[in-house]
Scaffold this active site. Structure first.
Site, short mmCIF file in Angstrom:
data_model
loop_
_atom_site.label_atom_id
_atom_site.label_comp_id
_atom_site.label_asym_id
_atom_site.label_seq_id
_atom_site.Cartn_x
_atom_site.Cartn_y
_atom_site.Cartn_z
N GLY A 1 6.96 2.44 -4.32
CA GLY A 1 6.15 2.45 -3.10
C GLY A 1 6.61 3.51 -2.13
N LYS B 1 15.86 2.20 -1.82
CA LYS B 1 15.06 2.74 -0.72
C LYS B 1 15.68 4.04 -0.23
CE LYS B 1 13.23 1.46 3.84
NZ LYS B 1 13.18 0.37 4.87
N ASP C 1 8.04 -6.61 11.74
CA ASP C 1 7.13 -5.91 10.83
C ASP C 1 6.76 -6.78 9.63
OD1 ASP C 1 5.54 -3.79 10.02
OD2 ASP C 1 7.16 -2.72 9.01
#
Length: 454
Positions: A161, A183, A290
């Site tokens: 992603g 990440k 978030d």
């Protein structure tokens, strides 16, 4: 009929509010950790065989609090209002001497074991020891070269992603072959460094089964001398909730089906547990800021894990010991469609997370994103559900829930659903269930923070 000392294992029950251990045969001292329980409102230790000095912190500091110690004749000390005998110097010295002796014995034992271990290490150094050391280092001390190798030079095949501050890759650690999610931050992005620091600060102190576990971080430079920063997480084999709710045609992994009604409910409960922990059971409460489907990851058992703490904020106590909303002057926190209205004024609070959770619930059971093109002018997902609630919820529910296919190999859950569907009132029962869930979603996503979100 409980006997012995009060077990140390109770120390982990930090959210304990009431405890009654009266009329037992408990002995020894009152554990000091009771005084560290912030939420403890009632403690009854009466009529036992407890002895020694009573703590003076927490619930013990206020004699008018709901605390009872009567029937323990050998207790002493504590705050004056408890009217207990003063602890004798002789007893204190005896207790101290006993602790000193125990400490010396433990110290000598540990030192002896260390010497033996040191000798054995050099006498029996083997390939297995080297392999173990290599495995630990591969997980805790990853370099840029390790990251590059584990992701096959950041190949598109391993790309999971892409976000505003970085990309997530699937990686395989060379030491033990462990599959992880990596990440990689876009260091050139103006917010990336702060996101990296905020996420590290948040994740270093939290541990929960429904929060994505971080394995290690890498803060180094690449082969061109540029800053390189990445975080390594446990790999979630079933991807994100977003992929399940809004599958892209021809990109859905083999074997993936639509989420059933019970699976969606389980995910909603998992996420609620995660936020209950963040808001009420961390040493310092954390606001995620978030929450959205792409930040909810599913493991092989379809257990949900909340991830991406790059926008999180700590809530600190004010001077009057109340946790207040934090006001921040930085850019707007969150993702469009999930941002609570009060964040427009810079207010960050737990109620903001609750709003995002409400939007998530509405999205999970209607199958519509809050950013769907149908939502424009004064129409949003909250109003869309509110207009159909409660008499027409079946008209707005995700159509896939109405057409769950039967599968003879699906096990107990699907067997129960098939039996349930054979009943004439199946649709009515599903409607009643959806009304309950959507009501929670509507209450959580009200525009007025304190109107109903509590």
């Amino acid at each position: 009929m409980f006997g012995g000392t009060i077990p140390e294992s109770l120390k982990s029950l930090r959210g304990l509010e009431e405890l009654d251990l009266s009329w037992n045969n408990l002995s020894g001292q009152i554990p000091e950790f009771f005084g560290q329980f912030l939420f403890l409102k009632y403690l009854n230790l009466s009529y036992n065989k407890l002895e020694g000095e009573v703590p003076k912190e927490g619930i013990f500091a206020n004699a008018s609090a709901n605390i009872s110690l009567i029937g323990n004749e050998k207790l002493c000390g504590g705050v004056p209002e408890l009217l207990l005998n003063v602890c004798s110097t002789k007893a204190s010295k005896k207790h101290i001497n006993k602790r000193v002796v125990i400490s010396i014995i433990i110290g000598v034992t540990v030192a002896t074991l260390l010497v033996i271990s040191f000798v054995l290490y050099y006498k029996k150094k083997s390939s297995r020891t080297s392999s173990t050391t290599s495995s630990i280092e591969s997980q805790l001390c990853l370099s840029y070269s390790d990251i590059l190798k584990s992701t096959d030079n950041f190949s598109n095949e391993n790309l999971l992603g892409v976000g505003s501050c970085g990309s997530v890759y699937k990686g395989t650690l060379s030491g033990d072959g462990k599959i992880v999610a990596i990440k990689v931050l876009k260091v050139q992005h103006q917010r990336a460094l702060k996101s990296f620091i905020d996420e590290c600060n948040a994740l270093k102190s939290i541990r929960h089964r429904n929060i994505l576990k971080i394995i290690t971080v890498c803060s180094s430079v690449d082969y061109e001398g540029n800053d390189f920063k990445s975080l390594v997480f446990e790999f979630m084999s079933n991807g994100s909730l977003d992929n399940w709710l809004h599958p892209v045609p021809n990109e859905q992994p083999v074997g993936i089906k639509n989420l059933t009604l019970m699976q969606r409910l389980n995910v909603a409960i998992d996420v609620a547990f995660a936020f209950d922990y963040l808001h009420h059971h961390c040493e310092t409460p954390i606001v995620h800021c978030d929450l959205k489907p792409s930040n909810v990851l599913l493991d092989e058992d379809m257990t949900a894990h909340v991830g991406d703490f790059g926008l999180s904020k700590f809530l600190f106590e004010s001077s009057n010991n109340a946790l207040q909303s934090q006001i921040t002057s930085v850019a707007l926190r969150g993702s469009f469609g999930y941002i609570p209205p009060e964040y427009m004024d810079g207010h960050v609070s737990r109620l903001g997370d609750i709003y995002s959770y409400g939007i998530l619930l509405l999205e999970m059971f209607t199958g519509k994103r809050p950013t769907d093109e149908m939502f424009k002018d004064d129409l949003n997902i909250h109003n869309f559900v509110s207009m159909a609630f409660p008499n027409h919820v079946m008209d707005i529910v995700d159509p896939s829930l109405l057409f769950e296919e039967e599968n003879e190999d699906d096990g107990v859950e699907e067997t129960m659903m098939r039996n349930f569907e054979t009943q004439r009132n199946n649709k009515k029962k599903m409607e009643e269930f959806l009304v309950l869930v959507l009501r929670i979603g509507l209450m959580c996503s009200t525009t007025s923070p304190r109107e109903a979100r509590k």
